[in-house]
Write a protein that holds these residues in place. Structure first.
Motif, short mmCIF file in Angstrom:
data_model
loop_
_atom_site.label_atom_id
_atom_site.label_comp_id
_atom_site.label_asym_id
_atom_site.label_seq_id
_atom_site.Cartn_x
_atom_site.Cartn_y
_atom_site.Cartn_z
N ALA A 96 -86.67 24.94 -19.98
CA ALA A 96 -87.20 24.84 -18.86
C ALA A 96 -88.08 23.55 -18.57
O ALA A 96 -88.10 22.72 -17.56
CB ALA A 96 -88.06 26.03 -18.53
N ASN A 97 -88.84 23.07 -19.75
CA ASN A 97 -89.68 22.03 -19.46
C ASN A 97 -88.59 20.67 -19.34
O ASN A 97 -89.13 19.65 -18.82
CB ASN A 97 -90.46 21.91 -20.97
CG ASN A 97 -91.57 22.67 -20.94
OD1 ASN A 97 -91.84 23.39 -19.91
ND2 ASN A 97 -91.79 22.98 -22.13
N VAL A 98 -87.43 20.70 -20.03
CA VAL A 98 -86.49 19.55 -19.93
C VAL A 98 -86.09 19.51 -18.66
O VAL A 98 -86.02 18.36 -18.12
CB VAL A 98 -85.38 19.70 -20.98
CG1 VAL A 98 -84.11 18.62 -20.53
CG2 VAL A 98 -85.72 19.69 -22.35
N GLU A 110 -76.17 15.95 -11.17
CA GLU A 110 -75.01 16.18 -12.23
C GLU A 110 -75.53 16.39 -13.63
O GLU A 110 -74.74 16.95 -14.38
CB GLU A 110 -73.95 15.32 -12.14
CG GLU A 110 -74.28 13.87 -12.48
CD GLU A 110 -74.54 12.86 -11.26
OE1 GLU A 110 -74.55 11.74 -11.52
OE2 GLU A 110 -74.90 13.43 -10.16
N PHE A 111 -76.60 15.66 -14.17
CA PHE A 111 -77.15 16.03 -15.52
C PHE A 111 -77.97 17.22 -15.56
O PHE A 111 -78.07 18.13 -16.47
CB PHE A 111 -77.92 15.09 -16.06
CG PHE A 111 -77.20 13.57 -16.21
CD1 PHE A 111 -76.24 13.60 -17.15
CD2 PHE A 111 -77.48 12.54 -15.32
CE1 PHE A 111 -75.61 12.28 -17.31
CE2 PHE A 111 -76.61 11.38 -15.40
CZ PHE A 111 -75.65 11.32 -16.61
N LEU A 112 -78.70 17.79 -14.17
CA LEU A 112 -79.61 18.80 -14.39
C LEU A 112 -78.79 20.20 -14.15
O LEU A 112 -79.10 21.24 -14.57
CB LEU A 112 -80.76 18.80 -13.41
CG LEU A 112 -81.54 17.63 -13.76
CD1 LEU A 112 -82.58 17.45 -12.39
CD2 LEU A 112 -82.27 17.85 -15.04
N ASN A 113 -77.67 19.95 -13.42
CA ASN A 113 -77.09 21.26 -12.76
C ASN A 113 -76.23 22.27 -14.09
O ASN A 113 -76.66 23.39 -14.22
CB ASN A 113 -75.87 20.73 -11.91
CG ASN A 113 -76.34 20.76 -10.60
OD1 ASN A 113 -77.38 21.09 -10.24
ND2 ASN A 113 -75.33 20.05 -9.61
N PRO A 114 -75.91 21.34 -15.16
CA PRO A 114 -75.38 22.22 -16.32
C PRO A 114 -76.59 22.92 -16.96
O PRO A 114 -76.65 23.99 -17.52
CB PRO A 114 -74.59 21.08 -17.04
CG PRO A 114 -74.32 20.10 -16.59
CD PRO A 114 -75.57 19.83 -15.17
N LEU A 115 -77.69 22.05 -17.03
CA LEU A 115 -78.98 22.69 -17.86
C LEU A 115 -79.36 23.89 -16.96
O LEU A 115 -79.87 25.14 -17.76
CB LEU A 115 -80.24 21.85 -17.84
CG LEU A 115 -79.71 20.43 -18.85
CD1 LEU A 115 -80.73 19.54 -18.59
CD2 LEU A 115 -79.53 21.06 -20.24
N GLN A 116 -79.45 23.83 -15.70
CA GLN A 116 -79.90 25.05 -14.87
C GLN A 116 -79.00 26.01 -14.92
O GLN A 116 -79.21 27.44 -15.00
CB GLN A 116 -80.23 24.66 -13.51
CG GLN A 116 -81.39 23.52 -13.34
CD GLN A 116 -81.53 23.24 -11.79
OE1 GLN A 116 -80.53 22.44 -11.14
NE2 GLN A 116 -82.78 23.02 -11.17
#
Length: 133
Positions: A96-98, A110-116
């Motif tokens: 969540a912090n990342v 496009e980098f954040l969507n896979p993390l979310q």
């Protein structure tokens, strides 16, 4: 309560803390004048890396008898999450912090969507995990 019984209970609490994933557990019983008897639990919190001097956690449990103090301390340790649950919570907090750091710094979606998506999947799995049942 005899010394050998106190030592046995101290050792048992330390082992219980370790089984919950607490690092470097320490248990002590304190007798002080004009005070309740204390059971003192201490452990290293590996999630606090910002300040080496505040990396320890502790709790005191008082009672008018050694048995009462031990019962309070044991109830606290029993209420802690399992080692697996604690590790998952730590991982999800870091993830969540990342994600927040990426958003704050304008990292492309496009980098954040896979993390979310990973965060949502982990959250859903935690809510429906039936391994302990």
């Amino acid at each position: 309560m005899e010394h050998t019984e106190i030592q046995r209970r101290v050792n048992e609490l330390s082992k219980a803390m370790q089984s919950k994933g607490l690092r470097e557990p320490s248990v002590a019983m304190r007798f002080e004048c004009n005070k309740d008897i204390d059971v003192y639990l201490r452990w290293k919190d590996v999630t606090k890396t910002d300040n080496l001097f505040s990396s320890g956690e502790f709790q005191f449990f008082g009672g008018d008898t050694p048995e009462a103090a031990f019962e309070k301390a044991s109830a606290f340790v029993d209420s802690l999450p399992s080692a697996d649950e604690a590790r998952m919570k730590q991982f999800m907090g870091a993830l969540a912090n990342v994600i927040d750091l990426g958003k704050d710094n304008g990292i492309e979606v496009e980098f954040l969507n896979p993390l979310q998506a990973t965060m949502k999947k982990l959250s859903d799995n935690i809510l429906t995990d039936q391994r302990a049942a």
